[in-house]
Design an enzyme around this catalytic site. Structure first.
Site, short mmCIF file in Angstrom:
data_model
loop_
_atom_site.label_atom_id
_atom_site.label_comp_id
_atom_site.label_asym_id
_atom_site.label_seq_id
_atom_site.Cartn_x
_atom_site.Cartn_y
_atom_site.Cartn_z
N HIS A 191 -4.58 -6.77 6.05
CA HIS A 191 -4.38 -5.99 4.82
C HIS A 191 -4.15 -4.52 5.14
O HIS A 191 -3.04 -4.01 4.99
CB HIS A 191 -5.59 -6.16 3.90
CG HIS A 191 -5.43 -5.56 2.54
ND1 HIS A 191 -4.21 -5.15 2.02
CD2 HIS A 191 -6.34 -5.29 1.56
CE1 HIS A 191 -4.38 -4.67 0.80
NE2 HIS A 191 -5.67 -4.73 0.50
N HIS A 205 7.38 -8.66 3.68
CA HIS A 205 6.33 -8.49 2.68
C HIS A 205 6.13 -9.81 1.95
O HIS A 205 7.07 -10.57 1.78
CB HIS A 205 6.70 -7.38 1.67
CG HIS A 205 5.58 -6.96 0.79
ND1 HIS A 205 5.27 -7.60 -0.38
CD2 HIS A 205 4.66 -5.96 0.92
CE1 HIS A 205 4.23 -7.02 -0.95
NE2 HIS A 205 3.84 -6.02 -0.18
N ARG A 228 8.28 2.37 -1.30
CA ARG A 228 7.29 3.25 -0.68
C ARG A 228 7.75 3.67 0.71
O ARG A 228 7.45 4.78 1.16
CB ARG A 228 5.92 2.55 -0.62
CG ARG A 228 5.35 2.18 -1.99
CD ARG A 228 4.10 1.35 -1.87
NE ARG A 228 4.34 0.12 -1.14
CZ ARG A 228 3.38 -0.72 -0.76
NH1 ARG A 228 2.11 -0.47 -1.03
NH2 ARG A 228 3.70 -1.84 -0.11
N ASP A 286 4.24 0.28 5.58
CA ASP A 286 3.52 0.54 6.83
C ASP A 286 4.46 0.90 7.98
O ASP A 286 4.00 1.43 9.00
CB ASP A 286 2.69 -0.69 7.22
CG ASP A 286 1.66 -1.02 6.17
OD1 ASP A 286 0.88 -0.12 5.82
OD2 ASP A 286 1.64 -2.16 5.68
N ARG A 336 -6.30 3.86 -2.65
CA ARG A 336 -6.39 2.62 -3.42
C ARG A 336 -7.42 2.70 -4.54
O ARG A 336 -7.35 1.96 -5.53
CB ARG A 336 -6.69 1.46 -2.47
CG ARG A 336 -6.67 0.05 -3.04
CD ARG A 336 -5.43 -0.25 -3.86
NE ARG A 336 -4.17 -0.08 -3.20
CZ ARG A 336 -3.48 -1.06 -2.62
NH1 ARG A 336 -3.96 -2.29 -2.61
NH2 ARG A 336 -2.30 -0.82 -2.07
#
EC number: 2.3.3.1
Length: 464
Positions: free
Chosen positions: A301, A347, A356, A402, A428
């Site tokens: 994660h 993803h 993003r 990421d 978050r």
């Protein structure tokens, strides 16, 4: 927004649009977020009550055996209001895309990136806030930021080999001593008032998180030096970077962007679902969010941007810093043929380049176009998707968030990769705690899905 979409389909787009407009413009002049919520909540409660009365038995999806064995991927199983992830266009925060948020949300004076305070306001209310509303929120969080002494003492006494995420989770759990909701629940508060105390706890927790995170950073990497004092004249991100010890205005701008875009990603990911699940037991926001952080700490994660940097560093070590497209292509194929993946690509939901990633790329093109590591990331962006398409296994060959974030942090001097997930966690909080307020306001019950054994599934299938 998922509920709004369903409403549009089931009882008319016109009515749903009116509901959205009512939500976005209600009490827009107030600078007190709780007052606006108090106005919005009864309207949303009534809307959902009507929706459920009319369509409570409507089937919204099918569940297959593969879904049950495959991590419940694609299974429609919970209501999550603050954001929706579209496979083709990425995340939408209360209906707004990332480019729209970058354009419409208030910015710091002289800044170009959206303030996370504005994003939180949007997630909670569905409204684009004014500069005055964002300023109120910055000051409110500054006022609530002080840490209790027992949490400071605990952080100062953690061993230096304790992972930053373990420290973060423990400190958040210890902040439970400050929970307004836990005290009120023990005294028998009526359930219609739950959201008010949850709101207070969420506001306190978001305010304190940068102090906790900065304290962890200073203790581990800056010889325990002081984080200094909160400045009520500065925004949330600026105070955070000051406490971390970074004075570069560009780094503060990066942090505003980072904290905004990592804030929420629908409700099915591990951290969001965990906070929702634990919160459904009426655990207070501190306990719910600490549980979410334990999920975020998992390598599947929240550790992905570290894995990207490790892979990039190894790539440079093996083939050099100025590598040709051909050599880079060969290296990617070697990675895939050895049974590994290219970190930062693909993803679970998205089927196009993660927006993003795109906004971080735009930041890099503006502020660090000649950085060698960024140039390598940009080079990979041209090559990796084509290789993955040739391989034929990836459903999504495009880069995710990421693939870029670690490179930006490294450029500004934050090289401590073990700490990166703490930044992710601070961000978050904005999304999952905004949803937690609404979960209690809407009276969502204890989450309790039905589980089945393999034998039970076999019998079920055989009976059909």
């Amino acid at each position: 927004m998922a509920l709004l979409t369903a409403a549009a389909r089931l009882f008319g787009a016109k009515n749903a649009s009116c509901l959205v407009l009512a939500a976005r413009h209600a009490s827009a002049s107030s600078t007190n977020l709780k007052d606006i919520l108090a106005d919005l909540i009864p309207k949303e409660q009534a809307r959902i009550k009507t929706f459920r009365q009319q369509h409570g038995n409507t089937v919204v999806g099918q569940i297959t055996v593969d879904m049950m064995y495959g991590g419940m991927r694609g299974m429609k199983g919970l209501v999550y209001e603050t954001s929706v992830l579209d496979p083709d266009e990425g995340i939408r925060f209360r209906g707004y895309s990332i480019p729209e948020c970058q354009k419409m949300l208030p910015k710091a004076k002289g800044g170009e990136e959206p303030l996370p305070e504005g994003l939180f306001w949007l997630l909670v209310t569905g409204q684009i806030p004014t500069e005055e509303q964002v300023s109120w929120l910055s000051k409110e969080w500054a006022k609530r930021a002080a840490l209790p002494s027992h949490v400071v003492t605990m952080l100062d006494n953690f061993p230096t080999n304790l992972h930053p995420m373990s420290q973060l989770s423990a400190a958040i759990t210890a902040l439970n001593s400050e929970s307004n909701f836990a005290r009120a629940y023990a005294e028998g508060i009526h359930r219609t008032k739950y959201w008010e105390l949850i709101y207070e706890d969420c506001m306190d927790l978001i305010a304190k998180l940068p102090c906790v995170a900065a304290k962890i950073y200073r203790n581990l990497y800056r010889e325990g030096s002081s984080i200094g004092a909160i400045d009520s004249k500065l925004d949330w991100s600026h105070n955070f970077t000051n406490m971390l010890g970074y004075t570069d205005a560009q780094f503060t701008e990066l942090m505003r962007l980072y904290l905004t875009i990592h804030s929420d990603h629908e409700g099915g990911n591990v951290s969001a679902h965990t906070s929702h699940l634990v919160g459904s037991a009426l655990s207070d926001p501190y306990l719910s969010f600490a549980a979410a952080m334990n999920g975020l700490a998992g390598p599947l994660h929240g550790l992905a941007n570290q894995e990207v940097l490790v892979w990039l560093t190894q790539l440079q070590k093996e083939v050099g810093k100025d590598v040709s497209d051909e050599k880079l292509r060969d290296y990617i194929w070697n990675t895939l043929n050895s049974g590994r993946v290219v970190p930062g690509y693909g993803h679970a939901v998205l089927r196009k380049t993660d927006p993003r990633y795109t906004c971080q790329r735009e930041f890099a093109l503006k502020h660090l176009p000649h950085d060698p590591m960024f140039k390598l990331v940009a080079q990979l962006y041209k090559i990796v998707p084509n290789v993955l398409l040739e391989q034929g296994k990836a459903k999504n060959p495009w880069p995710n968030v990421d693939a870029h974030s670690g490179v930006l942090l490294q450029y500004y001097g934050m090289t401590e990769m073990n700490y990166y997930t703490v930044l992710f966690g601070v961000s978050r909080a904005l999304g999952v705690l905004a949803q937690l307020i609404w979960s209690r306001a809407l009276g969502f019950p204890l989450e309790r899905p039905k589980s089945m054994s393999t034998d039970g599934l076999i019998k079920l299938v055989d009976s059909k």
